[in-house]
Structures are given as C-alpha cells and as structure tokens.
Enzyme design. Structure first.
Site, PDB file in Angstrom:
ATOM      1  N   CYS A   1      44.038  61.387  61.077  1.00 30.22           N
ATOM      2  CA  CYS A   1      42.692  61.909  61.236  1.00 30.22           C
ATOM      3  C   CYS A   1      42.650  63.418  61.103  1.00 30.22           C
ATOM      4  CB  CYS A   1      42.153  61.551  62.628  1.00 30.22           C
ATOM      5  SG  CYS A   1      42.308  59.819  63.030  1.00 30.22           S
TER       6      CYS A   1
ATOM      7  N   GLY B   1      40.036  61.815  56.763  1.00 33.64           N
ATOM      8  CA  GLY B   1      39.433  60.619  57.331  1.00 33.64           C
ATOM      9  C   GLY B   1      38.018  60.449  56.871  1.00 33.64           C
TER      10      GLY B   1
ATOM     11  N   ASN C   1      44.703  63.172  66.488  1.00 27.82           N
ATOM     12  CA  ASN C   1      45.181  62.777  65.178  1.00 27.82           C
ATOM     13  C   ASN C   1      46.622  62.325  65.385  1.00 27.82           C
ATOM     14  OD1 ASN C   1      46.504  64.878  62.527  1.00 27.82           O
ATOM     15  ND2 ASN C   1      46.205  62.684  62.509  1.00 27.82           N
ATOM     16  N   GLY C   2      46.928  61.107  64.975  1.00 30.34           N
ATOM     17  CA  GLY C   2      48.301  60.649  65.128  1.00 30.34           C
ATOM     18  C   GLY C   2      48.356  59.260  65.706  1.00 30.34           C
TER      19      GLY C   2
ATOM     20  N   TYR D   1      51.335  64.726  50.114  1.00 31.18           N
ATOM     21  CA  TYR D   1      50.072  64.066  49.782  1.00 31.18           C
ATOM     22  C   TYR D   1      48.905  64.442  50.688  1.00 31.18           C
ATOM     23  CZ  TYR D   1      46.516  60.426  49.524  1.00 31.18           C
ATOM     24  OH  TYR D   1      45.334  59.768  49.414  1.00 31.18           O
TER      25      TYR D   1
HETATM   26  P1  AMP Z   1      49.880  52.365  45.848  1.00 29.69           P
HETATM   27  O1  AMP Z   1      48.829  52.166  44.837  1.00 29.69           O
HETATM   28  O2  AMP Z   1      49.792  51.400  47.000  1.00 29.69           O
HETATM   29  O3  AMP Z   1      51.269  52.443  45.293  1.00 29.69           O
HETATM   30  O4  AMP Z   1      49.592  53.787  46.528  1.00 29.69           O
HETATM   31  C1  AMP Z   1      49.984  54.961  45.899  1.00 29.69           C
HETATM   32  C2  AMP Z   1      48.809  55.836  45.666  1.00 29.69           C
HETATM   33  O5  AMP Z   1      48.078  56.007  46.860  1.00 29.69           O
HETATM   34  C3  AMP Z   1      49.246  57.215  45.191  1.00 29.69           C
HETATM   35  O6  AMP Z   1      48.441  57.560  44.087  1.00 29.69           O
HETATM   36  C4  AMP Z   1      48.977  58.129  46.365  1.00 29.69           C
HETATM   37  O7  AMP Z   1      48.360  59.321  45.939  1.00 29.69           O
HETATM   38  C5  AMP Z   1      48.067  57.364  47.278  1.00 29.69           C
HETATM   39  N1  AMP Z   1      48.531  57.354  48.672  1.00 29.69           N
HETATM   40  C6  AMP Z   1      49.774  57.416  49.147  1.00 29.69           C
HETATM   41  N2  AMP Z   1      49.808  57.344  50.489  1.00 29.69           N
HETATM   42  C7  AMP Z   1      48.532  57.246  50.890  1.00 29.69           C
HETATM   43  C8  AMP Z   1      47.886  57.132  52.165  1.00 29.69           C
HETATM   44  N3  AMP Z   1      48.574  57.100  53.314  1.00 29.69           N
HETATM   45  N4  AMP Z   1      46.551  57.046  52.179  1.00 29.69           N
HETATM   46  C9  AMP Z   1      45.843  57.060  51.050  1.00 29.69           C
HETATM   47  N5  AMP Z   1      46.383  57.143  49.830  1.00 29.69           N
HETATM   48  C10 AMP Z   1      47.704  57.230  49.735  1.00 29.69           C
END
Ligand code: AMP
Length: 490
Positions: free
Chosen positions: A21, A47, A122-123, A264
């Site tokens: 968050c 979020g 957050n956490g 990310y």
């Molecule tokens: P996936 O499609 O499940 O392999 O997720 C990878 C994609 O989701 C990548 O393009 C990342 O930028 C994004 N991503 C990675 N971790 C997260 C996260 N915790 N929440 C939202 N997006 C994520």
C-alpha cells in the site's frame, strides 16, 4: 468524536491478509485533507483498490473511505469539506485477488481512553493470525480482516500510559514488514519495521514548516514539501508542534530494504534510501545487458515497468531503443484482474504492437519481472505476430522463485513460473528464442557499491533467493476462514 462518511460498499469479503500500500500523513497544514489527497494521488501506483483519509482538527476526527481511486473519492468538494483540520493521515490499498469491503479500508479509526487514533499501514504482519486468535480469545471484537486492526487492539489492551508507549508495546509484539502511520490528537506517528523492509520518508512543507510522512518521495514533490530523510529501520518518529522526536525501540538494526521496490514497485521519480529509482533501474538494465546481450536490431521495453531498464540495456549494448509496444493507459494493471481468463484478456487490452518498429527485426524485449508468465507469453506472441525475426526476452530481476510474505502481492509459490521451471523451460513456455534474467549478484552490483554481501545481504531479496529475513507465517496463516464469516452486500 467521529464523523464517518462511507463510500460505496463492495460485495463479498476480502480475507487476504497481505497488502502492499501507500501511506501519507501531514501535521500542521491549513488544508491537511486536500494535501493528503494529493499525496495519495502521487502514491496511486502503490494501491488502486481503495483509499481513505482521516483528518483531525485537534479535537474531532473526520473520516472518508471508499473503494477505487483517490480521484474517484476525493474530488467532490463536499467530501473534502467534511474533512476539516490541520492534520491528516491517508492510505491507498493495493489490489488483491479477494474482494474488498469498506470495513477493511484504511486508515482504521478507534476511540480509546486516551482519545481517538487513526492507523494505516503498508506491509504485512506474519504473525497477524496468531495475534488475532489470542486477541479474540481475550474478548477483542474485530471489525475487519486487515492487519491494522491488530495494532488497534494491541494498543487498546496495552498497560502503558501514553499512546506512543502503547504503540511501541504493540510494535514489539508484531512480526512482519510494515510502515505505519498513526494520528492522535497529540501527534502524528510514523514507524518502520526493524528491518525497514517497507519504505517511509519524512518531509517538510516548504510554506509553514509542517511535517509530512509518506511512502515515497514522489508524494513530497506534488505537495511542495522538501525531503528531509528516510525513517530508519526500526525507528518510531513522533511529530507534534514541538518538532520530530525519534525513538529507537529496536536499537539500530541493519536494514533489509525490499529490493523489489527498486525493480518494480516504486515510482521511478522517487528516491529510496539515497538512490533514485529511475537511475537504479537504468543501471540494472545496463548490468543485464552486460550479462546477457545477444545480437539484436532493437531493444524494446514492455511498458511501463520495463522502460528504464530497457534504456540502460540499449545504451550499454549500443542497440537502438524503440517503443515497439504501445501501452493503453486507460486500463488498470493486469495483475488486479481476479481470474486467469480476464488476466489474459487484460494484457491484450493493455498493450499493442508497434509493427513498424518490429517487423523483420531481431528484438530484445525487456521487462522487470516474470511472475506467472502471463504477460511475457502474450507479449512475445504479439511481437512475433507483428513480424519480428527473433524475440529475446530479458528480465531486470532474477527469477521470482518464492512468494513474498512482506507485503508485495505475489501468488502462492505453485503459481510462480520460475518456481516450477528452469530458465530454458520458461523460454519455451513463453515462446521466446532466448530468455535471460539478471543474476542476483548483477542486481546488487547495480544497486550497491561492492555488490551483494552474501553473509549479510543489504536488501530483502526473499522472492529471488528464498532467504526470508523475517519469520514467515506457518501454514495456518493462510487459513483465514476463521477471521470473518460475514459477507457484506451492496
Ligand atoms: P506475470 O504476467 O504474472 O508474469 O507478471 C509479470 C508482470 O507483472 C510484469 O510485467 C511486471 O511488471 C508486473 N508485476 C510484477 N510484480 C507485480 C506485482 N506485485 N503487482 C503488480 N504487477 C506486478
């Protein structure tokens, strides 16, 4: 004491405990709620599921919480007029796969013998379920399924006299990764877990010298506040009209900040622990290029998360950087979609191929991570359909082999592509001619001089290494059914 205005109420129940968050708090500012809304808007990437603000005029507290985005909830002047006072705390809640109900939306508020208290965090607390069971046994009546409420009850039953001592008493009992903000009539309080896994920073308003706490520095820029410093791992800061008082209930532990914030999660214009996130991502991309470059005609980022890393990669390898994939900004993150079917569609809704930059070319695609593999598979297919001669996928994080229990929303381990497959198998599954991830040492080289200290890693990198620096929940943690049997309806 409490004026409460509710937003829309969702259906179903969210019994998922972990949440990534954004938090924001301000002390001494003419229009604290409006400033908080702006800060939360800058933290919207942390979020999108729900948001809330609790303001205080020194005597009374005022709250508005709702599902959806900050702009959806706090652009109505009548809502803002209902949030008077010179102090406020706010919260953005991250999308999880379960449905959200309003009673879980933070900041939570409670009346105590010492007065009112609003809390947002957050956490994720890894012993929340155990604490909750013990508290329920003692007669505490839980209203929500969020970890923040554990703090509320621990504070309520604490035998210490002052609210700060009660909060510290609570912090000593919880285990987990958290950045917490709390507002009382006397003070704005901020706290970071002993390893400082989640971020929290202190800023100062340029105008009157009021104080700001926020998850990221990008929230300071939007409200015209100057960055003062990071709150340190295990530090509690108490902010009132006398200034900022720092308390170290956990001594001065060495931190293990979340490396995934750099990869990310954080906004690229934020500065975390002294390092600009944008530059860090470019350095990670350059390191990735040094480790795994192949002959190619063009480097293409998967927008938006892959952009800085792809820039670093392209510059390092001397290959043209082109926007070969265009993102539609008017759809939410694919990750927030609850089913695999919708998630698959989501990628198509979100990205389209820029054929002119791809046709006949050997393409290096750069993204920040592969979680389930859904995004990569769709993107590779799309780039091939646009006529690319070769498609090489490069990832600016090591393989995500382990779930996060500290607040980043990752699926259970069995759904992580890298937990079940080798890199060669993953390349095959996503349909790429080659696939490479940055090494864990390469990642650290990009972030820390001298690289990774294997005996005492400088970051929490559990999602890539399985080295969990904070005890993780036992299996019963995932059994949240006992937490709440109530389903709310619209
Ligand atoms: P996936 O499609 O499940 O392999 O997720 C990878 C994609 O989701 C990548 O393009 C990342 O930028 C994004 N991503 C990675 N971790 C997260 C996260 N915790 N929440 C939202 N997006 C994520």
């Amino acid at each position: 004491m409490m004026h409460h205005a509710a937003g829309p109420v969702g259906t179903g129940d969210d019994d998922k405990l972990h949440e990534e968050c954004g938090v924001f708090g301000v002390w001494d500012c003419a229009d604290a709620a409006a400033v908080t809304a702006l800060g939360l808007h800058a933290l919207q990437h942390r979020g999108q599921e729900a948001t809330g603000i609790v303001s205080s005029d020194g005597t009374r507290f005022h709250s508005h919480r709702g599902l959806g985005l900050v702009g959806d909830n706090f652009s109505d002047p009548r809502v803002m007029a209902g949030l008077p006072g010179g102090r406020a705390v706010g919260h953005n809640r991250y999308a999880t796969t379960g449905e959200t109900v309003l009673r879980n939306v933070q900041p939570l508020y409670a009346d105590f013998e010492f007065g009112g208290l609003a809390v947002g965090h957050n956490g994720n607390l890894t012993n929340a379920t155990a604490l909750r069971r013990a508290l329920v046994r003692r007669g505490c009546l839980f209203q929500s399924t969020t970890d923040s409420e554990v703090f509320i009850h621990l504070i309520a039953i604490s035998l210490y006299a002052t609210v700060t001592d009660r909060l510290i008493d609570a912090l000593k009992q919880v285990i987990g990764a958290y950045s917490l903000i709390a507002l009382t009539n006397e003070a704005l309080i901020g706290a970071r877990d002993p390893l400082g896994v989640r971020p929290l920073i202190l800023g100062r308003l340029a105008g009157n010298g009021g104080w700001v706490l926020a998850s990221e520095t990008c929230a300071l820029d939007i409200v015209g506040a100057d960055f003062v410093r990071d709150i340190e791992p295990g530090e509690v800061v108490v902010i009132d009209d006398a200034g900022v008082r720092s308390i170290r209930p956990f001594g001065r532990p060495r931190g293990r900040f979340c490396v995934f914030e750099y990869i990310y999660f954080a906004r690229p214009d934020s500065v975390m622990e002294g390092a600009g996130v944008y530059e860090a991502r470019k350095r990670i991309g350059a390191e990735l290029g040094r480790e795994s470059h192949v002959a190619a005609d063009v480097v293409v980022p998967v927008p938006d998360s892959g952009v800085p890393a792809a820039m670093g990669y392209a510059a390092e390898c001397g290959v043209p950087f082109e926007l070969g994939i265009i993102r539609n900004h008017y759809v939410g993150r694919t990750f927030i979609e609850p089913t695999d079917h919708i998630r698959n569609l989501g990628v198509k809704l979100k990205h389209s191929a820029n054929r002119a930059m791809l046709e006949g070319r050997r393409v290096v695609l750069v993204d920040d991570s592969i979680v389930r593999g859904t995004t990569s598979r769709k993107i590779v297919e799309m780039v091939r359909q646009a006529g690319a001669a070769e498609v090489h996928m490069r990832i600016s994080s090591p393989p995500t082999t382990h779930s996060c229990f500290y607040g980043i929303d990752t699926p259970e381990r069995g759904k992580l592509l890298a937990a079940r497959h080798t890199v060669a198998e993953m390349a095959e599954l996503i349909g790429a001619d080659s696939l490479a991830f940055i090494s864990i040492d390469g990642l650290y080289r990009a972030l820390k001089q001298g690289g990774r200290n294997a005996e005492a890693p400088q970051y929490c990198d559990a999602c890539f290494t399985g080295d969990y620096p904070i005890p993780v929940p036992d299996a019963s943690h995932n059994d949240n059914r006992q937490l709440s049997l109530l389903t709310e309806s619209r």
